[in-house]
Design an enzyme around this catalytic site. Structure first.
Site, PDB file in Angstrom:
ATOM      1  N   GLU A 285     -44.789 -59.188  60.795  1.00 41.89           N
ATOM      2  CA  GLU A 285     -43.379 -58.939  61.111  1.00 41.89           C
ATOM      3  C   GLU A 285     -43.163 -58.058  62.338  1.00 41.89           C
ATOM      4  OE1 GLU A 285     -44.441 -55.830  57.881  1.00 41.89           O
ATOM      5  OE2 GLU A 285     -45.106 -57.789  58.599  1.00 41.89           O
TER       6      GLU A 285
ATOM      7  N   SER B  19     -12.636 -48.374  65.144  1.00 37.83           N
ATOM      8  CA  SER B  19     -13.247 -47.250  65.856  1.00 37.83           C
ATOM      9  C   SER B  19     -13.447 -47.554  67.335  1.00 37.83           C
ATOM     10  CB  SER B  19     -14.605 -46.921  65.235  1.00 37.83           C
ATOM     11  OG  SER B  19     -15.522 -47.975  65.485  1.00 37.83           O
ATOM     12  N   GLY B  20     -13.353 -48.825  67.704  1.00 34.67           N
ATOM     13  CA  GLY B  20     -13.708 -49.236  69.059  1.00 34.67           C
ATOM     14  C   GLY B  20     -15.104 -49.796  69.131  1.00 34.67           C
ATOM     15  N   GLY B  21     -15.905 -49.585  68.067  1.00 36.56           N
ATOM     16  CA  GLY B  21     -17.277 -50.074  68.035  1.00 36.56           C
ATOM     17  C   GLY B  21     -17.353 -51.532  67.630  1.00 36.56           C
ATOM     18  N   VAL B  22     -18.539 -52.103  67.781  1.00 39.13           N
ATOM     19  CA  VAL B  22     -18.708 -53.531  67.531  1.00 39.13           C
ATOM     20  C   VAL B  22     -18.540 -53.880  66.052  1.00 39.13           C
ATOM     21  CG1 VAL B  22     -21.233 -53.341  67.354  1.00 39.13           C
ATOM     22  CG2 VAL B  22     -20.208 -55.524  67.945  1.00 39.13           C
ATOM     23  N   ASP B  23     -18.988 -53.007  65.134  1.00 44.25           N
ATOM     24  CA  ASP B  23     -18.951 -53.342  63.707  1.00 44.25           C
ATOM     25  C   ASP B  23     -17.518 -53.498  63.198  1.00 44.25           C
ATOM     26  OD1 ASP B  23     -21.676 -53.031  63.929  1.00 44.25           O
ATOM     27  OD2 ASP B  23     -21.710 -51.034  63.042  1.00 44.25           O
ATOM     28  N   SER B  24     -16.700 -52.467  63.401  1.00 48.02           N
ATOM     29  CA  SER B  24     -15.324 -52.542  62.902  1.00 48.02           C
ATOM     30  C   SER B  24     -14.531 -53.613  63.644  1.00 48.02           C
ATOM     31  CB  SER B  24     -14.629 -51.183  63.025  1.00 48.02           C
ATOM     32  OG  SER B  24     -14.462 -50.800  64.376  1.00 48.02           O
ATOM     33  N   SER B  25     -14.838 -53.817  64.936  1.00 47.31           N
ATOM     34  CA  SER B  25     -14.107 -54.818  65.722  1.00 47.31           C
ATOM     35  C   SER B  25     -14.399 -56.232  65.230  1.00 47.31           C
ATOM     36  CB  SER B  25     -14.487 -54.699  67.207  1.00 47.31           C
ATOM     37  OG  SER B  25     -14.207 -53.408  67.702  1.00 47.31           O
TER      38      SER B  25
ATOM     39  N   LYS C 113     -27.398 -55.604  62.749  1.00 51.09           N
ATOM     40  CA  LYS C 113     -26.593 -55.326  63.945  1.00 51.09           C
ATOM     41  C   LYS C 113     -26.647 -56.468  64.963  1.00 51.09           C
ATOM     42  CE  LYS C 113     -24.704 -51.655  65.965  1.00 51.09           C
ATOM     43  NZ  LYS C 113     -23.485 -51.002  65.483  1.00 51.09           N
TER      44      LYS C 113
END
Length: 512
Positions: free
Chosen positions: A172, A224-230, A368
């Site tokens: 892996e 938040s402006g971050g990729v996850d929440s967006s 991610k």
């Protein structure tokens, strides 16, 4: 388990590489799930796995408290691949022999094929692998063929009749260059899986799940402006439209001009978003505070209050959208007891129970890199999808010592130069994170004919794949020179720039 997708279950025995196994499987188009080693067989059956993979781990199978799964996993009738500790488990359960090694293998080794192998099919007769073990399989169980060896150990065994396969090396990790081919042989040739796990199929399935879960309920999402929440918000918007209201709070600790820029990007994404400028409120609560954990708790609590006030104005709300990712889920389930708390998580904690909101977590199955692929599949702007990670408490944890409006402004200017020069050098998308840290010390300098006594600033840039481990980025000297020269010349109040060359571990990526 996601419906309509073949599933491979990874049993976790405490290896630092377990997440990598799941990611390698997914990269080949097969959905994978990680479960603790002691998950009951009946629970595993309910997930209808097409295969099992037994991870490595730091234990010996002969230790008193060795992590041993229910032996009944061998009777599930699906192919099993044991990796490192996993292959030793197969030997232990099936009357083979495992011994401590007189010559522990750690690092690169050369493996040589010794017999026809389904698992190593079409691979070279000899190739490099990554080893990390103290014990080894000294005698393969009856029915197994030794298909490969290293100079110091049995490298691979298999029993196709019982669909059991084992490798001593770590296929892996990137240090095993042909590891992907090993997994491909297992998943495609041995398990005969369809490999139809794609982000397009994930989006289609998830949108339907969100609609079923939410029904006619009203949904709120904290951005938040971050990729996850967006990406989470974009998925829910695709499913529910304006039934979702997004709240984007400016805590006064964002990067230079970030609130206005991100708010504009959200509106271009057709999100139903409310922007809340609350910087003065947050900075007021942080006055005089220097302890990092207190900063985090104050910012988290204040965010909850602001968010609740805004949500209350929406009337009856039923669901809260969160950008929880798969590593957050599996890291909350310890294999052998809880780990020490290094610092509280960057993400803001849960909202008060008085809000009585049910959670919608559309990304809780994803890593991610998969989230970024979903964002691109949904057509989100690259400025959002490729955005480098940014801590929930914002610049507060990059200002060592007290957080004041003046110090925030100073760091915003310096950080903007760092990002601008990283982009100019075409490095932004090639490194995990780059940022500035304002230190709580002043140093002597000389500018023109004058002696100065001003702030020192640290630059941090790291390379990583998931943020769990990281190495400092070897930025070109000319890039560092431009960053330093510009900051000292253009940001009044800083007269010294240093570069952080610490890796994680032992250091963390953020300074607080």
């Amino acid at each position: 388990m996601l419906p309509n997708h073949e599933t491979v279950i990874v049993l976790d025995f405490g290896s630092q590489y377990t997440q990598l196994i799941a990611r390698r499987v997914r990269e080949l188009g097969v959905y994978s799930e990680i479960v603790p080693f002691n998950t009951p067989v009946e629970v595993i059956k309910q997930k209808q796995p097409r295969a099992l993979i037994l991870s490595g781990g730091p234990s010996s199978v002969y230790e008193d408290d060795a992590p041993l799964p229910d032996r009944a996993i061998l009777d599930l009738g699906v192919p099993i691949l044991g990796i490192c500790y996993g292959v030793m488990l197969l030997a232990y359960f099936l009357d083979g022999e495992v011994k401590p090694s007189n010559r522990r293998e750690y690092g690169y080794a050369e493996i040589e094929q010794q017999a026809a192998s389904l698992l190593l099919k079409d691979l070279p007769a000899s190739f490099k692998v990554w080893m990390s073990h103290g014990d080894f399989v000294s005698r393969a169980p009856a029915g197994f063929t030794i298909t490969a060896t290293t100079e110091a150990a049995i490298g691979a065994i298999e029993d196709p009749a019982r669909q059991l396969y084992g490798i001593q090396f770590h296929a892996e990790v990137a240090h095993t260059p042909l590891g992907k081919e090993v997994f491909k042989n297992f998943l495609v040739n041995i398990c005969q899986l369809r490999c139809d796990w794609t982000m397009a199929s994930f989006i289609e399935t998830t949108i339907e799940q969100i609609r079923q879960q939410a029904g006619d309920g009203k949904v709120v999402c904290g951005l938040s402006g971050g990729v996850d929440s967006s990406v989470a918000a974009a998925l829910v918007a695709r499913a529910l439209g304006d039934k979702q209201t997004c709240i984007f709070v400016d805590n006064g600790l964002l990067r230079k001009d970030e609130f206005a820029q991100v708010l504009e990007a959200y509106k271009a994404m057709h999100l139903n978003v409310i922007g809340v400028a609350a910087g003065e409120r947050f900075l007021g609560e942080l006055a005089g505070v220097t302890d990092p954990e207190r900063k985090r708790k104050i910012i988290g609590n204040e965010f909850i209050e602001v968010f609740q006030e805004e949500a209350n104005q929406l009337g009856q709300v039923d669901f809260l959208v969160q950008g929880t990712l798969y590593p957050d889920v599996i890291e909350s389930v310890s294999v052998k007891g809880p780990s020490a708390v290094i610092k509280s998580h960057h993400n803001v904690g849960g909202l008060p129970e008085t809000m009585h909101l049910k959670l919608i977590e559309p990304l809780r199955e994803l890593f991610k890199d998969e989230v970024r692929r979903v964002g691109r599949e949904l057509g989100l702007p690259e400025e959002i999808v490729a955005r480098q990670p940014f801590p929930g408490p914002g610049l507060a944890v990059r200002i060592l010592g007290e957080v004041t409006a003046d110090r925030v402004a100073l760091l915003q200017e310096a950080d903007a130069i760092v990002i601008e020069e990283i982009r100019r050098a075409d490095l932004y998308d090639k490194i995990w994170q780059a940022f500035a840290v304002l230190l709580p010390i002043s140093t002597v300098g000389v500018m023109g004919d004058f002696r100065t006594y001003e702030n020192a600033l640290a630059i941090r840039a790291v390379e990583s794949t998931d943020g769990m481990t990281a190495d400092w980025a070897r930025l070109p000297y000319e890039v560092l020179q431009r960053i330093s020269s510009r900051i000292v010349s253009e940001v009044k109040g800083i007269n010294r720039v240093v570069y952080d060359i610490s890796s994680k571990p032992p250091s963390t990526i953020e300074w607080e």
